[in-house]
Scaffold this motif. Structure first.
Motif, PDB file in Angstrom:
ATOM      1  N   GLY A  21       0.793  -1.229   0.000  1.00 50.68           N
ATOM      2  CA  GLY A  21       0.000   0.000   0.000  1.00 50.68           C
ATOM      3  C   GLY A  21       0.822   1.274   0.000  1.00 50.68           C
ATOM      4  O   GLY A  21       0.333   2.343  -0.362  1.00 50.68           O
ATOM      5  N   ASP A  22       2.097   1.159   0.378  1.00 47.35           N
ATOM      6  CA  ASP A  22       2.976   2.328   0.425  1.00 47.35           C
ATOM      7  C   ASP A  22       3.864   2.462  -0.810  1.00 47.35           C
ATOM      8  O   ASP A  22       4.628   3.416  -0.919  1.00 47.35           O
ATOM      9  N   GLY A  23       3.800   1.485  -1.726  1.00 44.33           N
ATOM     10  CA  GLY A  23       4.622   1.538  -2.925  1.00 44.33           C
ATOM     11  C   GLY A  23       5.606   0.402  -3.071  1.00 44.33           C
ATOM     12  O   GLY A  23       6.201   0.223  -4.128  1.00 44.33           O
ATOM     13  N   LEU A  24       5.805  -0.378  -2.017  1.00 43.90           N
ATOM     14  CA  LEU A  24       6.653  -1.562  -2.100  1.00 43.90           C
ATOM     15  C   LEU A  24       5.968  -2.548  -3.047  1.00 43.90           C
ATOM     16  O   LEU A  24       4.776  -2.803  -2.903  1.00 43.90           O
ATOM     17  N   PRO A  25       6.671  -3.086  -4.054  1.00 38.17           N
ATOM     18  CA  PRO A  25       5.981  -3.935  -5.029  1.00 38.17           C
ATOM     19  C   PRO A  25       5.522  -5.281  -4.485  1.00 38.17           C
ATOM     20  O   PRO A  25       4.599  -5.888  -5.025  1.00 38.17           O
ATOM     21  N   GLY A  26       6.140  -5.769  -3.420  1.00 36.48           N
ATOM     22  CA  GLY A  26       5.753  -7.038  -2.817  1.00 36.48           C
ATOM     23  C   GLY A  26       6.174  -7.062  -1.362  1.00 36.48           C
ATOM     24  O   GLY A  26       7.165  -6.438  -0.981  1.00 36.48           O
ATOM     25  N   ASN A  27       5.440  -7.780  -0.541  1.00 34.30           N
ATOM     26  CA  ASN A  27       5.725  -7.792   0.897  1.00 34.30           C
ATOM     27  C   ASN A  27       6.761  -8.816   1.333  1.00 34.30           C
ATOM     28  O   ASN A  27       7.193  -8.790   2.476  1.00 34.30           O
ATOM     29  N   THR A  28       7.170  -9.730   0.445  1.00 33.56           N
ATOM     30  CA  THR A  28       8.161 -10.737   0.820  1.00 33.56           C
ATOM     31  C   THR A  28       9.537 -10.253   0.375  1.00 33.56           C
ATOM     32  O   THR A  28       9.876 -10.280  -0.806  1.00 33.56           O
ATOM     33  N   ILE A  29      10.326  -9.801   1.341  1.00 31.97           N
ATOM     34  CA  ILE A  29      11.642  -9.222   1.079  1.00 31.97           C
ATOM     35  C   ILE A  29      12.691 -10.336   1.123  1.00 31.97           C
ATOM     36  O   ILE A  29      12.752 -11.107   2.074  1.00 31.97           O
ATOM     37  N   LYS A  30      13.543 -10.396   0.099  1.00 28.29           N
ATOM     38  CA  LYS A  30      14.604 -11.396   0.035  1.00 28.29           C
ATOM     39  C   LYS A  30      15.995 -10.794   0.170  1.00 28.29           C
ATOM     40  O   LYS A  30      16.925 -11.474   0.564  1.00 28.29           O
ATOM     41  N   TRP A  45      17.952  -0.507  -2.181  1.00 25.28           N
ATOM     42  CA  TRP A  45      17.496  -1.467  -3.176  1.00 25.28           C
ATOM     43  C   TRP A  45      16.887  -2.647  -2.436  1.00 25.28           C
ATOM     44  O   TRP A  45      17.467  -3.150  -1.476  1.00 25.28           O
ATOM     45  N   ILE A  46      15.689  -3.084  -2.878  1.00 22.18           N
ATOM     46  CA  ILE A  46      14.950  -4.131  -2.190  1.00 22.18           C
ATOM     47  C   ILE A  46      14.606  -5.227  -3.189  1.00 22.18           C
ATOM     48  O   ILE A  46      13.859  -4.992  -4.147  1.00 22.18           O
ATOM     49  N   GLY A  47      15.146  -6.428  -2.969  1.00 23.26           N
ATOM     50  CA  GLY A  47      14.803  -7.579  -3.795  1.00 23.26           C
ATOM     51  C   GLY A  47      13.613  -8.300  -3.196  1.00 23.26           C
ATOM     52  O   GLY A  47      13.576  -8.533  -1.992  1.00 23.26           O
ATOM     53  N   THR A  48      12.651  -8.645  -4.027  1.00 26.39           N
ATOM     54  CA  THR A  48      11.440  -9.304  -3.530  1.00 26.39           C
ATOM     55  C   THR A  48      11.312 -10.704  -4.113  1.00 26.39           C
ATOM     56  O   THR A  48      11.950 -11.053  -5.102  1.00 26.39           O
ATOM     57  N   ASP A  49      10.450 -11.476  -3.505  1.00 22.23           N
ATOM     58  CA  ASP A  49      10.160 -12.834  -3.944  1.00 22.23           C
ATOM     59  C   ASP A  49       8.935 -12.798  -4.850  1.00 22.23           C
ATOM     60  O   ASP A  49       7.814 -12.955  -4.394  1.00 22.23           O
ATOM     61  N   GLY A  52       9.741  -8.404  -8.200  1.00 21.82           N
ATOM     62  CA  GLY A  52      10.804  -7.629  -8.827  1.00 21.82           C
ATOM     63  C   GLY A  52      11.727  -6.938  -7.839  1.00 21.82           C
ATOM     64  O   GLY A  52      11.838  -7.323  -6.681  1.00 21.82           O
ATOM     65  N   LEU A  53      12.376  -5.910  -8.337  1.00 21.79           N
ATOM     66  CA  LEU A  53      13.355  -5.132  -7.587  1.00 21.79           C
ATOM     67  C   LEU A  53      12.796  -3.731  -7.371  1.00 21.79           C
ATOM     68  O   LEU A  53      12.256  -3.125  -8.306  1.00 21.79           O
ATOM     69  N   ALA A  54      12.912  -3.232  -6.160  1.00 21.56           N
ATOM     70  CA  ALA A  54      12.423  -1.885  -5.858  1.00 21.56           C
ATOM     71  C   ALA A  54      13.586  -1.012  -5.425  1.00 21.56           C
ATOM     72  O   ALA A  54      14.580  -1.497  -4.893  1.00 21.56           O
ATOM     73  N   ARG A  55      13.425   0.274  -5.649  1.00 21.92           N
ATOM     74  CA  ARG A  55      14.406   1.249  -5.160  1.00 21.92           C
ATOM     75  C   ARG A  55      13.642   2.333  -4.406  1.00 21.92           C
ATOM     76  O   ARG A  55      12.678   2.890  -4.916  1.00 21.92           O
ATOM     77  N   LEU A  56      14.088   2.605  -3.191  1.00 24.66           N
ATOM     78  CA  LEU A  56      13.517   3.684  -2.380  1.00 24.66           C
ATOM     79  C   LEU A  56      14.571   4.776  -2.287  1.00 24.66           C
ATOM     80  O   LEU A  56      15.678   4.551  -1.806  1.00 24.66           O
ATOM     81  N   GLU A  57      14.220   5.964  -2.772  1.00 20.72           N
ATOM     82  CA  GLU A  57      15.139   7.095  -2.750  1.00 20.72           C
ATOM     83  C   GLU A  57      14.323   8.368  -2.554  1.00 20.72           C
ATOM     84  O   GLU A  57      13.375   8.628  -3.298  1.00 20.72           O
ATOM     85  N   LEU A  58      14.677   9.128  -1.532  1.00 19.99           N
ATOM     86  CA  LEU A  58      13.960  10.375  -1.213  1.00 19.99           C
ATOM     87  C   LEU A  58      12.460  10.135  -1.083  1.00 19.99           C
ATOM     88  O   LEU A  58      11.634  10.889  -1.577  1.00 19.99           O
ATOM     89  N   ASN A  59      12.114   9.029  -0.409  1.00 20.84           N
ATOM     90  CA  ASN A  59      10.712   8.633  -0.174  1.00 20.84           C
ATOM     91  C   ASN A  59       9.928   8.381  -1.457  1.00 20.84           C
ATOM     92  O   ASN A  59       8.707   8.436  -1.452  1.00 20.84           O
ATOM     93  N   GLN A  60      10.615   8.106  -2.554  1.00 22.61           N
ATOM     94  CA  GLN A  60       9.980   7.762  -3.826  1.00 22.61           C
ATOM     95  C   GLN A  60      10.333   6.322  -4.180  1.00 22.61           C
ATOM     96  O   GLN A  60      11.480   5.909  -4.062  1.00 22.61           O
TER      97      GLN A  60
END
Length: 77
Positions: A21-30, A45-49, A52-60
């Motif tokens: 709900g906050d923008g993370l593409p998936g809740n299972t963090i690897k 950088w956040i790898g998910t199960d 895909g891959l997410a990047r959080l930078e300056l709250n974006q």
């Protein structure tokens, strides 16, 4: 990263949670990789199960997945 519960950050003595709900593409963090750019900006950088891959930078949030050209949506490291 907390199992299937998303991502949590401790900042100034306070916990903040992030999930789909906050923008993370998936809740299972690897995997997690903190990065500081040459200009001093911090990225995470956040790898998910499976999401895909997410990047959080300056709250974006930015998501990289198969639709964006990744060969798979599982990012373990």
């Amino acid at each position: 990263g907390v199992g299937d519960a998303g991502l949590f950050r401790l900042q100034h003595g306070r916990w903040t949670g992030f999930d789909i709900g906050d923008g993370l593409p998936g809740n299972t963090i690897k995997s997690l990789l903190p990065e500081e750019t040459p200009t001093g900006t911090r990225r995470l950088w956040i790898g998910t199960d499976g999401a895909g891959l997410a990047r959080l930078e300056l709250n974006q949030w930015v998501t990289f997945n198969t639709a964006a050209g990744l060969p798979v949506n599982m990012v373990f490291s």
